[in-house]
Design a protein around this motif. Structure first.
Motif, short mmCIF file in Angstrom:
data_model
loop_
_atom_site.label_atom_id
_atom_site.label_comp_id
_atom_site.label_asym_id
_atom_site.label_seq_id
_atom_site.Cartn_x
_atom_site.Cartn_y
_atom_site.Cartn_z
N SER A 164 0.85 -1.18 0.00
CA SER A 164 0.00 0.00 0.00
C SER A 164 0.89 1.24 0.00
O SER A 164 1.97 1.23 0.58
CB SER A 164 -0.94 0.00 1.20
N ASN A 165 0.44 2.27 -0.69
CA ASN A 165 1.20 3.53 -0.81
C ASN A 165 0.23 4.69 -0.78
O ASN A 165 -0.87 4.60 -1.32
CB ASN A 165 1.97 3.58 -2.13
N VAL A 166 0.66 5.79 -0.18
CA VAL A 166 -0.12 7.02 -0.20
C VAL A 166 0.87 8.19 -0.22
O VAL A 166 1.95 8.11 0.38
CB VAL A 166 -1.08 7.12 1.01
N GLU A 167 0.52 9.24 -0.96
CA GLU A 167 1.40 10.41 -1.08
C GLU A 167 0.56 11.67 -1.18
O GLU A 167 -0.50 11.66 -1.81
CB GLU A 167 2.28 10.28 -2.33
N ARG A 200 4.86 10.96 2.31
CA ARG A 200 4.61 9.73 1.56
C ARG A 200 4.74 8.55 2.52
O ARG A 200 5.62 8.51 3.37
CB ARG A 200 5.62 9.62 0.43
N GLY A 201 3.84 7.58 2.39
CA GLY A 201 3.91 6.37 3.21
C GLY A 201 3.80 5.15 2.34
O GLY A 201 3.04 5.13 1.36
N SER A 202 4.56 4.11 2.67
CA SER A 202 4.54 2.84 1.91
C SER A 202 4.62 1.69 2.90
O SER A 202 5.24 1.79 3.96
CB SER A 202 5.75 2.75 0.97
N ARG A 203 4.01 0.58 2.52
CA ARG A 203 4.04 -0.60 3.37
C ARG A 203 4.02 -1.86 2.51
O ARG A 203 3.26 -1.94 1.55
CB ARG A 203 2.85 -0.60 4.30
N THR A 247 7.89 -0.92 6.37
CA THR A 247 7.08 0.29 6.40
C THR A 247 8.02 1.48 6.22
O THR A 247 9.09 1.52 6.83
CB THR A 247 6.33 0.43 7.74
N LYS A 248 7.63 2.44 5.41
CA LYS A 248 8.45 3.62 5.14
C LYS A 248 7.56 4.86 5.20
O LYS A 248 6.49 4.89 4.61
CB LYS A 248 9.09 3.51 3.76
#
Length: 109
Positions: free
Chosen positions: A10-13, A40-43, A64-65
């Protein structure tokens, strides 16, 4: 989404460019004309175990980033990006944090 049918991702920016009037001028050219903060978030959640000797063990780690930073328009076609990335890499034994701090100066020709 799936990576080779084995991991969910999953990603959100989000970001927005705020125009500035130029913080100061050098000759006839205004400097620092805009700023663009972003987050930005990524998992990645891996749903498999890595067979011994097949792949690096890191293939099975959950990851997780979260990164945040900004870009600033210095002059036309030149901008500066400053970004910090917080990583959480989860193994069976512990959590690693190979965090990053990046600064990039981009010049367009």
């Amino acid at each position: 989404a799936y990576l080779a049918g084995c991991a969910s991702t999953s990603n959100v920016e989000a970001g927005y460019r705020f125009p500035l009037s130029g913080l100061f001028a050098v000759g006839d050219h205004p400097w620092f004309n805009w700023i663009q903060p972003a987050v930005r978030g990524s998992r990645i959640e891996n749903d498999f175990s890595v067979p011994a000797g097949m792949f690096p063990k890191s293939f099975a780690w959950d990851w997780t980033k979260l990164d945040f930073g900004f870009r600033a328009g210095i002059v036309r076609n030149v901008d500066l990006t400053v970004e910090y990335a917080r990583h959480d890499m989860r193994t069976k034994a512990k959590v690693f944090h190979p965090d990053e701090f990046l600064v990039t100066l981009r010049a367009g020709f």
